[in-house]
Motif scaffolding. Sequence first.
Motif: not given
Length: 266
Positions: A64-66, A82-89, A211-221
Amino acid sequence: MTNIVVLIKQVPDTWSERKLTDGDYTLDREAADAVLDEINERSVEEALLIKEAQGGEVTVLSAGPDRATDAIRKALSMGADKAVHINDPALHGSDAIQTAWTLAAALGQITFENDEPADLIIAGNEATDGRVGAVPAIIAEYLGIPQLTQLRKVVVADGKITGERETDEGVFGLEASLPAIVSVTEKINEPRFPSFKGIMAAKKKEVLVYTLADLGVDPETVGVANAGTTVTSSTPKPPRTAGERIADEGDGGTKIAAYLVSNKVI
């Protein structure tokens, strides 16, 4: 010891007015108060009960966002470690499949003591802002692990998880070897309220941001432009109107019945 990851989501408060954005018809999350989804409070509670009984560690994972940080801190204040936050527009407007793909990628990077992966992943049966109810099952498919969904009871012992699923046809017993993913219903437990000590401790707990880059996820997907479905238009719900008042002059019951029949309620 059982190491657990709990999937949580920040959603618009059900008591707030919800609306769609004008451009892409996605949910306008800034237009309403945001809260940790109630079913996720129960998911966190179940993880904490297992940890208190068997030891281990509880990590919450959210995309989610900020603003989602508030929901994450709520889960941490309940007692998560602890927590993991995936934050990518680029995630904006992602559908269930895209969301599950991203969460699965993050789950692959979460490790515990001695670099061990999670034994158990706990989610709610469905989020109140979408009610798709498919994300846990899709994650199970991506990760190649068993899934036990729609559970009202969970027991972890001897490297296995057993649970009860209640349906209109009855109650069914389910069992799987760990690691596994489960989703729970509102009947699973009553979540605890964060204590003042828990709230203060949550401010110091670790929150990893990916971010998506950290996870190796292509933003185009991912994202609304790449979703499997598209909303092309929407119509606002009509404003509330005053109800019809019936004066009881000895025939009130008859008038109410006639009104209900005319509106096809009975």
